[in-house]
Design an enzyme around this catalytic site. Sequence first.
Site, short mmCIF file in Angstrom:
data_model
loop_
_atom_site.label_atom_id
_atom_site.label_comp_id
_atom_site.label_asym_id
_atom_site.label_seq_id
_atom_site.Cartn_x
_atom_site.Cartn_y
_atom_site.Cartn_z
N TYR A 142 0.84 -1.20 0.00
CA TYR A 142 0.00 0.00 0.00
C TYR A 142 0.88 1.24 0.00
O TYR A 142 1.81 1.35 0.81
CB TYR A 142 -0.90 0.00 1.24
CG TYR A 142 -1.82 1.19 1.32
CD1 TYR A 142 -2.85 1.36 0.40
CD2 TYR A 142 -1.67 2.15 2.32
CE1 TYR A 142 -3.70 2.46 0.47
CE2 TYR A 142 -2.52 3.25 2.40
CZ TYR A 142 -3.53 3.40 1.47
OH TYR A 142 -4.38 4.48 1.54
N ASP A 243 9.17 2.73 0.67
CA ASP A 243 8.08 3.41 1.37
C ASP A 243 8.14 2.93 2.82
O ASP A 243 7.67 1.85 3.15
CB ASP A 243 6.76 3.04 0.69
CG ASP A 243 5.56 3.68 1.39
OD1 ASP A 243 5.73 4.18 2.53
OD2 ASP A 243 4.46 3.66 0.82
N LYS A 271 3.95 8.96 9.38
CA LYS A 271 3.42 8.37 10.62
C LYS A 271 4.22 8.64 11.89
O LYS A 271 4.08 9.69 12.49
CB LYS A 271 3.21 6.88 10.40
CG LYS A 271 2.22 6.60 9.25
CD LYS A 271 1.40 5.38 9.44
CE LYS A 271 0.60 5.01 8.21
NZ LYS A 271 -0.82 4.93 8.40
#
Length: 433
Positions: A142, A243, A271
């Site tokens: 994702y 990522d 995050k």
Amino acid sequence: MRFDESRRLLARATSVIAGGVNSNVRLREQPHPLFFESADGPYLFDADGNRLVDYVLGNGPMLLGHRPRAVVEAVKQQLATGLLYAGQHRLETEVAELLVQHVPCAELVRFSQTGTEAVLAALRIARAASGRQKVLKFQGHYHGWADSMHHALAVPSEDTAYGHGLTPVEASVGQQHAIARDIEVATWNDLEGLRSAFSQHGHELAAVIAEPIMAHGCAAPSQEFLELLRDLCNRHSTVLIFDEVITGFRFGLGGAQSVFRVTPDLTVLGKAMASGFPVSAVVGRRALFDGVATAGFTHAGTYNGSPLGMAAAKASLTMLADPSEGVYDRIEETGSRLLRGLHEIAIRSSLPLLVQGFPSFFILGFTNANAIVDHYGLATLDLNRAKTFAREAVTHGVRPTGRLGWMLSAAHSVSDIDFTLEVCENTLRTLQN
Ligand SMILES: Cc1ncc(COP(=O)(O)O)c(C=O)c1O
């Protein structure tokens, strides 16, 4: 536990907010999207007065637990001095210096708000630097919800493209079809598929983007696979993008790249960098950023490098880097205890359970598979049973994600872990009956 007030608030919200939520991920929450009043350390307190031990952690950012004091204090100080300048300030440089110090590939930095945006920035940097258009990604990874990267976990009945390869399948209605032309998809951990993808498309690949650990399924790469990926990118002058929006800081200050000792050309971070404030970054090799600060290139954003976000990021990174805080030691201890306990419960249970991952991040899945290494393994997960498990667990005070990825924070205590294990064991017993 009951969630009546949450249900009432959801009904009210639904009349003015589509589905009552502002991220479709939250629709998966069990028994229905909940409303929270406050959060502290490892706990969430909902509108019904329930206390939940939280393993969702804002979907990753709350590595230090909810409302870490040092971060709250730093943001309060910043609130007293200035909110947004549309201009530079010292904190941006200080946070960038910390990233350059700790993240192996980081020589230069650009900040954005969300992981999705920073992924888009990384892709643009790679395309601009290489003069190529195509990007190779891995099925099941994702990279945010933007059209160019949002592809479904689709297991085709027959493999298409290059033997082990796949075609991108849009994950949302309304996506722009034309984008698929520039996306190639391969299977995680498949050495032959990767070689084959490069032999067909290597000369036209601007970038390969990968989560260094596939977060869905918590599937680490074999060392050989990751090294092959690095080598093929080198040989074809393709930009390797990691990522690390999930793995960054959660797997140590240097992220998964320092664990595997494979250094990408660009890394996307987000995050846990700012403990709940919207801060993301693309960092990487200096040469790739050569064109970024020129008139021909656009990277922009009203809130990029915002003082509040930077204050939160500086305080978070400082705390993570301080050995006397012992953040990583604590997570190692409590996370290992939880993993160990769940492994034992899985052995005792007659249900087909898989516990896979690391102390800071793992999955508890319902599957007969011995391990998940790619999207084929992911497709074996029984998500309905996972939902039932999550519903039962939440009702007894433990909040996993609907898909059963668990995140640990430095605020979880041994007694939170023991309570969690008891709830899990009872929940599984209920599911068995
Ligand atoms: C690996 C990864 N990349 C990118 C993103 C997108 O980040 P954001 O939700 O901040 O846009 C996420 C979000 O969960 C993610 O897990």
